[in-house]
Design a protein around this motif. Structure first.
Motif, PDB file in Angstrom:
ATOM      1  N   UNK A   1       2.453   9.158  -6.409  1.00 16.94           N
ATOM      2  CA  UNK A   1       2.943  10.660  -6.325  1.00 16.94           C
ATOM      3  C   UNK A   1       4.336  10.728  -7.209  1.00 16.94           C
ATOM      4  N   UNK A   2       4.604   9.748  -8.377  1.00 15.99           N
ATOM      5  CA  UNK A   2       5.331   9.613  -9.205  1.00 15.99           C
ATOM      6  C   UNK A   2       6.766   9.688  -8.968  1.00 15.99           C
ATOM      7  N   UNK A   3       7.068   8.882  -7.542  1.00 20.15           N
ATOM      8  CA  UNK A   3       8.328   8.801  -6.969  1.00 20.15           C
ATOM      9  C   UNK A   3       8.733   7.256  -7.433  1.00 20.15           C
ATOM     10  N   UNK A   4      10.014   7.254  -8.099  1.00 22.00           N
ATOM     11  CA  UNK A   4      10.259   6.041  -8.863  1.00 22.00           C
ATOM     12  C   UNK A   4      11.088   5.191  -7.653  1.00 22.00           C
ATOM     13  N   UNK A   5      10.327   4.076  -7.520  1.00 23.25           N
ATOM     14  CA  UNK A   5      10.903   3.142  -6.529  1.00 23.25           C
ATOM     15  C   UNK A   5      10.338   1.705  -6.808  1.00 23.25           C
ATOM     16  N   UNK A   6      11.405   0.733  -6.436  1.00 25.15           N
ATOM     17  CA  UNK A   6      11.372  -0.355  -6.788  1.00 25.15           C
ATOM     18  C   UNK A   6      11.457  -1.486  -5.581  1.00 25.15           C
ATOM     19  N   UNK A   7      10.687  -2.346  -5.323  1.00 19.26           N
ATOM     20  CA  UNK A   7      10.667  -3.288  -4.155  1.00 19.26           C
ATOM     21  C   UNK A   7      11.178  -4.414  -4.426  1.00 19.26           C
TER      22      UNK A   7
ATOM     23  N   UNK B   1      -2.468  -8.788  -5.154  1.00 20.06           N
ATOM     24  CA  UNK B   1      -2.605  -7.536  -4.769  1.00 20.06           C
ATOM     25  C   UNK B   1      -1.879  -6.490  -5.545  1.00 20.06           C
ATOM     26  N   UNK B   2      -0.642  -7.128  -6.249  1.00 20.18           N
ATOM     27  CA  UNK B   2       0.247  -6.431  -6.823  1.00 20.18           C
ATOM     28  C   UNK B   2      -0.287  -5.853  -8.014  1.00 20.18           C
ATOM     29  N   UNK B   3      -0.944  -6.862  -8.862  1.00 22.52           N
ATOM     30  CA  UNK B   3      -1.744  -6.233 -10.074  1.00 22.52           C
ATOM     31  C   UNK B   3      -2.654  -5.343  -9.720  1.00 22.52           C
ATOM     32  N   UNK B   4      -3.580  -5.367  -8.665  1.00 21.41           N
ATOM     33  CA  UNK B   4      -4.790  -4.722  -8.366  1.00 21.41           C
ATOM     34  C   UNK B   4      -4.252  -3.163  -8.135  1.00 21.41           C
ATOM     35  N   UNK B   5      -3.008  -3.119  -7.568  1.00 18.27           N
ATOM     36  CA  UNK B   5      -2.161  -1.803  -6.987  1.00 18.27           C
ATOM     37  C   UNK B   5      -1.501  -1.083  -8.258  1.00 18.27           C
ATOM     38  N   UNK B   6      -1.458  -1.939  -9.504  1.00 19.33           N
ATOM     39  CA  UNK B   6      -0.437  -1.373 -10.547  1.00 19.33           C
ATOM     40  C   UNK B   6       0.812  -1.191 -10.106  1.00 19.33           C
ATOM     41  N   UNK B   7       1.411  -2.322  -9.715  1.00 21.28           N
ATOM     42  CA  UNK B   7       2.709  -2.255  -9.079  1.00 21.28           C
ATOM     43  C   UNK B   7       3.445  -3.118 -10.201  1.00 21.28           C
TER      44      UNK B   7
ATOM     45  N   UNK C   1       0.807  -1.143   0.028  1.00 26.29           N
ATOM     46  CA  UNK C   1      -0.214  -0.020  -0.013  1.00 26.29           C
ATOM     47  C   UNK C   1       0.873   1.295   0.115  1.00 26.29           C
ATOM     48  N   UNK C   2       1.958   1.094   1.004  1.00 24.51           N
ATOM     49  CA  UNK C   2       2.906   2.365   0.789  1.00 24.51           C
ATOM     50  C   UNK C   2       3.610   2.569  -0.626  1.00 24.51           C
ATOM     51  N   UNK C   3       4.020   1.357  -1.260  1.00 23.23           N
ATOM     52  CA  UNK C   3       4.540   1.512  -2.751  1.00 23.23           C
ATOM     53  C   UNK C   3       3.573   1.972  -3.673  1.00 23.23           C
ATOM     54  N   UNK C   4       2.197   1.820  -3.408  1.00 20.90           N
ATOM     55  CA  UNK C   4       1.088   2.237  -4.291  1.00 20.90           C
ATOM     56  C   UNK C   4       1.027   4.053  -4.327  1.00 20.90           C
ATOM     57  N   UNK C   5       1.180   4.252  -2.836  1.00 20.18           N
ATOM     58  CA  UNK C   5       1.153   5.844  -2.947  1.00 20.18           C
ATOM     59  C   UNK C   5       2.321   6.560  -3.359  1.00 20.18           C
ATOM     60  N   UNK C   6       3.610   5.811  -3.182  1.00 21.70           N
ATOM     61  CA  UNK C   6       4.931   6.141  -3.994  1.00 21.70           C
ATOM     62  C   UNK C   6       4.448   6.404  -5.342  1.00 21.70           C
TER      63      UNK C   6
END
Length: 631
Positions: free
Chosen positions: A253-259, A274-280, A245-250
Motif C-alpha cells: 500500500x506504499x506505506x513507509x514502515x520499518x520493523x 520469509x523476509x526475502x520472499x515478501x520483498x521486505x 505478512x502485515x508489513x508486506x501489506x503496508x
C-alpha cells in the motif's frame, strides 16, 4: 551498600528475594520493586539458585543495596550427602524430599534440593532474614524446604497455566504453606483461586510496579517513516510471521514502515527467508536481545510497540509496561494480561491474530502521528497512576509486615566488630597441620567470617565447611568487576605497586577483592586477615580498596613469590612471618611478647612443625582481640 551496625539485627524488617536465576531475563520489573522496598525501610538479600549463563550482559541495578547470594560450591552440597548435619531443620528437609520423591514425577522437584536449601537457609538465618519471597516459578519448591528452617515464605505468580497436571498439586501445596501469594493481576488472581479455592483468602492482587521516570520519552508523534519495534520471546515465531505478512501489506500500500525485531534464536533463519520472499529487504532489521538500558533506548527510538506473544496468557508483560512507561503506544493481541494493561483505543489497541486486522491498525497509525502521540501519553499516565511503584510496592510491603509482625529475626546474635579471614583452599591435605585447628577455633568466634576461594576434592576434605563462605562462580566475579567500575579502576591502578606480581595472578586477586569490597560496608568488616601467604595479595588489595586494617600469617614453605609479599609488607598492622626470604620490617614473631619497632606483630601461628605449639588458642585469642580493636 548500606552499613549495618556491627552486623546486629536492627529494626529494619529483613526480606530475602529468591530467584532461580538472578539477574533475570527479560529485564524484570522486580528490580524496581526491590529498590522501592528498600526505600520503604526494608533490608533485602537476594538469593539466586543458579549463576546466570550470561552474567556479563545482565548487571544488577547500581541503586540496589541488597547483597546477592549465589550457589555454594558443589563440594559443599556433596559433603552434606556423605556427612549430613545433625540438626532438626536438616531432618525436616530430608523428610520433605522423601515425600516429594513419592508424590511428584521426576523433574517437578529437583533431586538434592534439600542440600542446597539447607545451605541457603544457613546463610539467610546468619544474616537475620525474617521472610523469604520467591520471584521465580522454578525456585518455588525451595521455599517449602526453607520453611523447615524457620523461614516463612510468600511468592509472586505472574501467570497460571491452563489445564491440570502434577505441577498444580505442587502449587496447591505451596499455597497451603505460604504466608500469602501476590497475584500479578486480576486475571492471575482469578486463575489461582480457581485452582485452589481453599487458599482464596491468601491470594492478593499485587500489580508489578514501574518507575516511569527512568525511561526515555519516545517521539512517537513524528511524521515520516513508521518505526515499529517487536521484542521476540522464545516460541514467538508464528506471530513474527503474522507481523511480516502485515508489513508486506503496508509495503504493497506504499506505506513507509520499518520493523526492528529484537531477539535471538534459530527462528531468525526462517524469518530472513520469509523476509526475502515478501520483498521486505530494507524494511526489516534485527538486533540481539537487548539488556535493560538497550531496551530503553530501542523503545524511545520507535513509534509503536508490537506485542504478539500469545503464550503470555494472563501475564502482565513487563515489555508492554516498559513501552507504556516510554510513552509508546502498543498494539497487542487481545488476551487477559494485556487487557489489564491496555485500555483499548485509549492507551493502545488490542487486535486478533489476523493479518488484515493488524495491517489495518498499523496503516491507521502510520497516517496519524497525533493519534500515536495521544495514545502514548495516555499509556504513560496509566503507568504513573496505576502501576507506579509508590502504589504497587505498598500492598506488598504491608503483607511483609503482617507476616513478620511479632516474629524476631531468626537469629543473628549481636556480634563484635567484623573480622574477615581469607583462605585460598578449604583444608583437604595434610601439609598444614595447624590450619584445621585454627579454623575450628575461628568458627566458634563471634564476629568472624571465613571466606575461601576453593573447596578442593570432596573425598579429601578434612573437615566440614558448613560455616565457611566461598567466593561465587568466576562469571559472577567478572560481572561484579564490570558493574563496580569505580572499584575496578582503583584496583587496576594498583598494578604498578606490585611489579613483581604476575599479571594473571594480580587480576584474579583484584576481581576477588572488588567483589568483597562491594560487600564490605553491608557486612560490617573492619579488619582483614590473610590466613596464609596465598591470600596476602587478595587481602592487601581489599585493604587498599576499603581502608580497613590488615594482618597476615605467612607460613614457611609457601609457593608465593617472596618479592610479592615484601612489596606489601608495610600495609600489615600486625602479623606472623615464618619465611626468612621476606625482606621487610616484619620479623619472625611466634609469640605475643615479641615486638618490632613501634608495631606489635603477632598472629595465627604458622605451621613450623607437625607438633602444635603449646596453647595455640591463647595466641589466636590474642591476635583476634587485637583485630577487633582496629577500627
Amino acid at each position: 551498600m548500606q552499613r549495618r551496625n556491627q552486623r546486629t539485627v536492627d529494626d529494619q524488617p529483613h526480606i530475602a528475594f529468591l530467584f532461580s536465576e538472578y539477574p533475570a531475563v527479560p529485564p524484570a520489573l522486580c528490580d524496581s520493586e526491590m529498590q522501592a522496598l528498600e526505600a520503604a525501610g526494608f533490608r533485602l538479600t537476594v538469593a539466586s539458585l543458579t549463576v546466570p549463563n550470561d552474567c556479563f550482559q545482565r548487571l544488577r541495578p547500581p541503586a540496589l543495596k541488597a547483597e546477592i547470594l549465589y550457589p555454594p560450591p558443589r563440594a559443599m552440597r556433596e559433603m552434606l550427602r556423605s556427612a549430613p548435619p545433625q540438626d532438626e531443620s536438616w531432618r525436616a528437609m530430608t523428610g520433605v524430599a522423601a515425600e516429594h520423591a513419592k508424590k511428584y514425577p521426576p523433574g517437578i522437584v529437583a533431586a538434592g534440593l534439600e542440600r542446597t536449601a539447607w545451605l541457603y537457609a544457613r546463610e539467610l538465618r546468619r544474616r537475620g532474614v525474617q521472610h523469604v519471597h520467591v520471584r521465580s516459578p522454578a525456585a518455588l519448591p525451595a521455599a517449602l524446604y526453607l520453611k523447615r528452617a524457620g523461614l516463612p515464605f510468600s511468592f509472586t505468580v505472574e501467570s497460571v497455566s491452563s489445564g491440570e497436571d502434577a505441577r498444580d498439586d505442587l502449587l496447591r501445596e505451596l499455597l497451603e504453606e505460604a504466608e500469602f501469594v501476590a497475584a500479578a493481576g486480576e486475571s492471575t488472581r482469578a486463575a489461582l483461586t480457581a485452582k485452589a479455592p481453599a487458599a482464596a483468602d491468601k491470594i492478593h492482587r499485587v500489580y508489578p510496579g514501574i518507575d516511569a521516570s527512568r525511561y526515555h520519552a519516545a517521539l512517537c508523534g513524528d511524521a515520516g517513516i513508521l518505526r515499529l519495534v517487536c521484542i521476540a520471546a522464545p516460541g514467538q515465531e508464528p506471530h513474527i510471521s503474522l507481523l511480516l505478512d502485515a508489513m508486506a501489506k503496508l509495503n504493497k500500500a506504499a506505506i513507509d514502515a520499518e520493523l526492528c525485531i529484537a531477539g535471538d534464536g534459530p527462528w531468525r533463519t526462517s524469518v530472513k527467508q520469509e523476509m526475502a520472499l515478501l520483498s521486505l529487504n530494507g524494511h526489516l532489521r534485527f538486533c540481539r536481545m537487548p539488556d535493560h538500558e538497550e531496551a530503553k533506548r530501542l523503545l524511545a527510538a520507535s513509534d509503536v510497540f508490537i506485542h504478539l506473544d500469545a503464550a503470555g496468557g494472563a501475564e502482565l508483560s513487563p515489555r508492554i509496561m516498559e513501552a507504556m512507561a516510554t510513552g509508546l503506544p502498543v498494539v497487542a493481541l487481545a488476551q487477559p494480561g494485556t487487557e489489564e494493561l491496555i485500555e483499548d483505543g485509549k492507551t493502545g489497541w488490542l487486535v486478533s491474530p489476523d493479518v488484515e486486522a493488524l495491517a489495518e491498525r498499523l496503516a491507521i497509525l502510520a497516517g496519524d502521528p497525533a493519534l500515536r502521540a495521544e495514545a502514548g501519553h495516555a499509556g504513560l499516565e496509566r503507568m504513573q497512576e496505576v502501576f507506579s511503584l509508590r502504589n504497587t510496592a505498598r500492598p506488598l510491603a504491608d503483607q511483609f509486615r503482617k507476616s513478620i509482625a511479632g516474629r524476631f529475626a531468626p537469629a543473628m546474635a549481636p556480634q563484635a566488630t567484623g573480622v574477615l579471614c581469607l583462605l585460598e583452599n578449604w583444608p583437604y591435605d595434610s601439609a598444614d597441620v595447624i590450619l584445621t585447628d585454627e579454623l575450628r577455633f575461628l568458627q566458634g568466634q563471634a564476629g568472624v567470617d571465613l571466606m575461601a576461594a576453593n573447596t578442593g576434592p570432596v573425598e579429601a576434605m578434612r573437615m566440614s565447611p558448613e560455616s565457611m563462605e566461598f567466593l561465587p562462580d568466576g562469571a559472577v566475579l567478572e560481572s561484579v568487576w564490570r558493574q563496580e567500575s569505580g572499584l575496578a579502576d582503583r584496583a587496576a591502578s594498583l598494578r604498578n605497586a606490585c611489579p613483581c606480581t604476575p599479571g594473571e595472578e594480580f587480576f584474579l586477586a583484584a576481581r576477588r577483592a572488588v567483589y568483597l569490597a562491594a560487600l564490605q560496608s553491608a557486612r560490617g568488616w573492619t579488619h582483614i586477615h590473610a590466613l596464609r601467604a596465598s591470600t596476602v595479595l587478595w587481602a592487601w588489595l581489599l585493604h587498599r580498596l576499603t581502608g580497613v586494617s590488615l594482618s597476615a600469617a605467612i607460613e614457611p614453605g609457601h609457593s608465593q613469590a617472596p618479592e610479592t609479599l615484601t612489596e606489601m609488607a608495610s600495609a600489615f598492622s600486625f602479623g606472623s612471618v615464618a619465611d626468612g626470604r621476606i625482606a621487610a620490617d616484619i620479623p619472625n614473631v611466634l609469640h605475643p611478647a615479641s615486638t618490632a619497632g613501634s608495631r606489635r606483630l603477632f598472629g595465627l601461628l604458622p605451621a613450623v612443625s607437625k607438633q602444635a605449639p603449646e596453647d595455640p588458642a591463647a595466641v589466636w585469642s590474642r591476635w583476634l582481640n587485637q583485630a577487633r580493636e582496629r577500627r
